[in-house]
Scaffold this motif. Structure first.
Motif, PDB file in Angstrom:
ATOM      1  N   ALA A   1     -51.102 -37.525  14.160  1.00 56.86           N
ATOM      2  CA  ALA A   1     -52.407 -36.577  13.670  1.00 56.86           C
ATOM      3  C   ALA A   1     -53.270 -35.552  14.787  1.00 56.86           C
ATOM      4  O   ALA A   1     -53.595 -35.723  15.520  1.00 56.86           O
ATOM      5  CB  ALA A   1     -53.059 -37.966  12.568  1.00 56.86           C
ATOM      6  N   PRO A   2     -53.641 -34.168  14.224  1.00 57.01           N
ATOM      7  CA  PRO A   2     -54.345 -33.222  15.130  1.00 57.01           C
ATOM      8  C   PRO A   2     -55.438 -34.310  15.368  1.00 57.01           C
ATOM      9  O   PRO A   2     -56.408 -34.415  16.501  1.00 57.01           O
ATOM     10  CB  PRO A   2     -54.362 -32.423  13.837  1.00 57.01           C
ATOM     11  CG  PRO A   2     -53.021 -32.649  12.967  1.00 57.01           C
ATOM     12  CD  PRO A   2     -52.687 -34.329  12.682  1.00 57.01           C
ATOM     13  N   SER A   3     -56.400 -34.793  14.393  1.00 54.97           N
ATOM     14  CA  SER A   3     -56.863 -35.235  14.575  1.00 54.97           C
ATOM     15  C   SER A   3     -57.532 -36.343  15.350  1.00 54.97           C
ATOM     16  O   SER A   3     -58.366 -36.657  16.548  1.00 54.97           O
ATOM     17  CB  SER A   3     -58.044 -36.420  13.196  1.00 54.97           C
ATOM     18  OG  SER A   3     -56.935 -36.970  12.367  1.00 54.97           O
ATOM     19  N   ARG A   4     -56.343 -37.414  15.832  1.00 55.11           N
ATOM     20  CA  ARG A   4     -56.063 -38.611  16.662  1.00 55.11           C
ATOM     21  C   ARG A   4     -56.179 -37.691  17.713  1.00 55.11           C
ATOM     22  O   ARG A   4     -56.506 -38.096  18.841  1.00 55.11           O
ATOM     23  CB  ARG A   4     -55.561 -39.413  15.973  1.00 55.11           C
ATOM     24  CG  ARG A   4     -55.330 -40.511  14.864  1.00 55.11           C
ATOM     25  CD  ARG A   4     -54.926 -41.240  14.476  1.00 55.11           C
ATOM     26  NE  ARG A   4     -55.257 -42.098  15.701  1.00 55.11           N
ATOM     27  CZ  ARG A   4     -54.332 -43.174  16.568  1.00 55.11           C
ATOM     28  NH1 ARG A   4     -54.169 -43.317  15.813  1.00 55.11           N
ATOM     29  NH2 ARG A   4     -55.160 -43.659  17.402  1.00 55.11           N
ATOM     30  N   LEU A   5     -55.205 -36.748  18.002  1.00 58.43           N
ATOM     31  CA  LEU A   5     -54.744 -35.821  18.807  1.00 58.43           C
ATOM     32  C   LEU A   5     -56.419 -36.143  20.187  1.00 58.43           C
ATOM     33  O   LEU A   5     -56.526 -35.811  20.745  1.00 58.43           O
ATOM     34  CB  LEU A   5     -54.572 -34.929  18.618  1.00 58.43           C
ATOM     35  CG  LEU A   5     -52.589 -35.287  19.102  1.00 58.43           C
ATOM     36  CD1 LEU A   5     -51.639 -33.585  18.552  1.00 58.43           C
ATOM     37  CD2 LEU A   5     -52.349 -35.878  20.667  1.00 58.43           C
ATOM     38  N   GLU A   6     -57.029 -35.232  19.238  1.00 57.04           N
ATOM     39  CA  GLU A   6     -58.655 -34.496  19.655  1.00 57.04           C
ATOM     40  C   GLU A   6     -59.336 -35.269  19.695  1.00 57.04           C
ATOM     41  O   GLU A   6     -59.988 -35.451  20.438  1.00 57.04           O
ATOM     42  CB  GLU A   6     -59.518 -33.770  18.182  1.00 57.04           C
ATOM     43  CG  GLU A   6     -60.678 -32.681  18.251  1.00 57.04           C
ATOM     44  CD  GLU A   6     -59.263 -32.029  18.961  1.00 57.04           C
ATOM     45  OE1 GLU A   6     -60.245 -31.026  19.460  1.00 57.04           O
ATOM     46  OE2 GLU A   6     -59.199 -31.439  18.481  1.00 57.04           O
ATOM     47  N   ARG A   7     -58.894 -36.533  18.887  1.00 53.00           N
ATOM     48  CA  ARG A   7     -60.297 -37.846  19.705  1.00 53.00           C
ATOM     49  C   ARG A   7     -59.453 -38.971  21.210  1.00 53.00           C
ATOM     50  O   ARG A   7     -60.184 -38.638  21.501  1.00 53.00           O
ATOM     51  CB  ARG A   7     -60.401 -39.059  18.556  1.00 53.00           C
ATOM     52  CG  ARG A   7     -60.883 -38.679  17.275  1.00 53.00           C
ATOM     53  CD  ARG A   7     -61.012 -39.446  16.112  1.00 53.00           C
ATOM     54  NE  ARG A   7     -60.863 -38.996  14.476  1.00 53.00           N
ATOM     55  CZ  ARG A   7     -60.531 -39.830  13.303  1.00 53.00           C
ATOM     56  NH1 ARG A   7     -59.709 -40.632  13.884  1.00 53.00           N
ATOM     57  NH2 ARG A   7     -61.083 -38.809  12.338  1.00 53.00           N
ATOM     58  N   ARG A   8     -58.188 -38.755  21.056  1.00 44.83           N
ATOM     59  CA  ARG A   8     -57.974 -38.998  22.340  1.00 44.83           C
ATOM     60  C   ARG A   8     -58.372 -38.136  23.570  1.00 44.83           C
ATOM     61  O   ARG A   8     -58.835 -38.643  24.360  1.00 44.83           O
ATOM     62  CB  ARG A   8     -56.088 -38.903  21.875  1.00 44.83           C
ATOM     63  CG  ARG A   8     -55.740 -40.338  21.047  1.00 44.83           C
ATOM     64  CD  ARG A   8     -54.783 -41.429  22.118  1.00 44.83           C
ATOM     65  NE  ARG A   8     -55.196 -42.509  21.083  1.00 44.83           N
ATOM     66  CZ  ARG A   8     -53.906 -43.486  21.275  1.00 44.83           C
ATOM     67  NH1 ARG A   8     -53.166 -43.794  22.397  1.00 44.83           N
ATOM     68  NH2 ARG A   8     -54.241 -44.799  19.995  1.00 44.83           N
ATOM     69  N   ALA A   9     -57.890 -37.008  23.208  1.00 40.71           N
ATOM     70  CA  ALA A   9     -58.556 -35.900  24.446  1.00 40.71           C
ATOM     71  C   ALA A   9     -60.151 -36.100  24.449  1.00 40.71           C
ATOM     72  O   ALA A   9     -60.355 -36.223  26.052  1.00 40.71           O
ATOM     73  CB  ALA A   9     -57.754 -34.473  23.570  1.00 40.71           C
ATOM     74  N   ALA A  10     -60.711 -36.595  23.696  1.00 37.24           N
ATOM     75  CA  ALA A  10     -61.875 -36.010  23.546  1.00 37.24           C
ATOM     76  C   ALA A  10     -61.795 -37.607  24.907  1.00 37.24           C
ATOM     77  O   ALA A  10     -63.833 -37.741  25.734  1.00 37.24           O
ATOM     78  CB  ALA A  10     -62.759 -37.085  22.912  1.00 37.24           C
ATOM     79  N   LEU A  11     -61.619 -39.128  24.628  1.00 39.72           N
ATOM     80  CA  LEU A  11     -61.588 -39.586  25.420  1.00 39.72           C
ATOM     81  C   LEU A  11     -61.240 -39.679  26.428  1.00 39.72           C
ATOM     82  O   LEU A  11     -62.201 -40.221  27.844  1.00 39.72           O
ATOM     83  CB  LEU A  11     -60.745 -41.337  25.182  1.00 39.72           C
ATOM     84  CG  LEU A  11     -61.748 -41.738  23.656  1.00 39.72           C
ATOM     85  CD1 LEU A  11     -60.998 -43.222  22.620  1.00 39.72           C
ATOM     86  CD2 LEU A  11     -62.800 -42.097  23.598  1.00 39.72           C
ATOM     87  N   VAL A  12     -59.683 -38.498  27.015  1.00 39.26           N
ATOM     88  CA  VAL A  12     -59.893 -38.470  28.049  1.00 39.26           C
ATOM     89  C   VAL A  12     -60.708 -37.724  28.750  1.00 39.26           C
ATOM     90  O   VAL A  12     -60.860 -38.137  29.954  1.00 39.26           O
ATOM     91  CB  VAL A  12     -57.853 -37.383  27.757  1.00 39.26           C
ATOM     92  CG1 VAL A  12     -57.903 -37.004  29.599  1.00 39.26           C
ATOM     93  CG2 VAL A  12     -57.478 -38.264  27.738  1.00 39.26           C
TER      94      VAL A  12
END
Lengths: 223, 223
Positions: free
Chosen positions: A164-175
């Motif tokens: 999901a886009p929101s989860r992608l966003e969160r993973r990206a934030a962790l990166v």
DNA sequence: GAAAATATAGGTCGAATGACCTAGATAATC
DNA sequence: GATTATCTAGGTCATTCGACCTATATTTTC
């Protein structure tokens, strides 16, 4: 911290970092160059109009013709630097047209390379500290990191299209957080002395390990 | 940035943050409290003897009775804060006597909790910026992070007993870097505004994912 | 080439700073 | 009670700061 600004009562100089003629534009650029160097070397408190003027090779009066107040210099310097840095991130992301995993690998490698610059790392350390005290800086960085994240999101999307886009966003934030944390201890970071020999190879090894098993969807959390 | 210190010529006050009587010790503590708050709120440049004295409720003369120079205040406050923070990390690590994985999980959770404090996060942001310009700060942080890493190493050792000490050290360094990067965007970090909703759950999810498959030895790299 | 826009130099001003000092007051300890 | 430690209140000094101002050069533009 000299005085309480008695600020802008009559003010006959509406200029704000913009110049019309070529010579002026050139001046503005050299001023921002000098200001950036000063901010990096001497910190926000050491960034004084006099010092910047001297470094840029002009008079304080002239500097203030372009930037009436110190705040204006900082604002302009920030806008310019972060704009360039943002474009850099984008170009890193768009680099190479290979397979998703390979693209991500190369992009990360390129981002890590950017951390080699002590100037860059010191500037960001300065900005992080400033962000807690200056809303303008905080806002500018928020915009910058949103762009940074967006770039990472694009890369991750190719790897895990199902996420999901929101989860992608969160993973990206962790990166992004990991990358910024690394910038403290790696390359040109202000804490490179607090690092550990062989960090680089280990980082690459862990990266490989993660990238090999990457297209797993992960347990679906409550969104 | 006021003047070039004409420093210590005769100097009849050899005191340096040490007090003899209980009242003096108390004073020193309150001075360091005030100095810490000022450093956090106003930055290193805003940390002035006058301001600290006022905040601590004593005269500048009295402050200088304990700390002749500003540098001495900073040194002492740093030593105290980092000492406390170090002990905190150790106690976090030693917390709970469960299975290795569970211990690590709890320790990380506790470390993340510490990042909730905006004061703590702002202080460290300040120190990272300072570290690039002040060797004393850089040295103090180097010692601190060495202790931090050592704590993480202990935790990791239980999970992967087969890993060489040098590799453990490097993995721990990566964990520390990630944690410090997170402290920028999470909880009380100066860039919490630049974060993303749901970062917390995602972080926990990723942590779980990693912890589940953790006791893998990893491909042996050239050491 | 004159008028207008732009560029530049130099200076003033009030405010603030870190280091240092003096002269004395108050409290704790022996 | 004498000794030492702690503390106050003020001031000096050289220096730096940001904001502001005026006067003069230099270019553009019409």
């Amino acid at each position: 911290m000299p005085r309480a600004p008695r600020r802008k009562l009559p003010s006959a100089k509406p200029r704000e970092g913009t110049a019309v003629h070529a010579k002026g534009t050139e001046r503005v650029e050299s001023i921002l160059d000098a200001a950036t160097d000063t901010l990096i070397e001497d910190g926000h408190a050491g960034l004084t109009l006099r010092r910047v003027a001297q470094r840029a090779g002009l008079s304080v009066g002239n500097l203030q013709y372009y930037f009436p107040a110190k705040q204006d210099v900082v604002r302009a310097l920030l806008a310019r630097y972060l704009e360039v840095a943002s474009r850099r991130v984008r170009s890193r992301v768009e680099e190479g047209g290979r397979a998703p995993v390979e693209r991500l690998r190369r992009a990360l490698e390129a981002l890590l390379e950017d951390q080699e610059s002590p100037r860059h790392c010191q500037l960001f350390a300065e900005l992080w500290a400033l962000a807690g005290r200056d809303a303008m800086v905080s806002d500018a960085l928020t915009v910058f990191y949103a762009g940074f994240r967006a770039g990472i999101v694009e890369l991750l999307r190719e790897l895990a299209p199902g996420l999901a886009p929101s989860r992608l966003e969160r993973r990206a934030a962790l990166v992004v957080a990991f990358l910024e944390g690394l910038s403290l201890f790696r390359g040109g970071g202000t804490l490179r002395a607090a690092s550990v020999p062989g960090l680089e190879q280990e980082l690459r090894a862990v990266l490989e390990e993660v990238l090999e098993g990457v297209p797993r969807a992960g347990a679906r959390p409550r969104d």
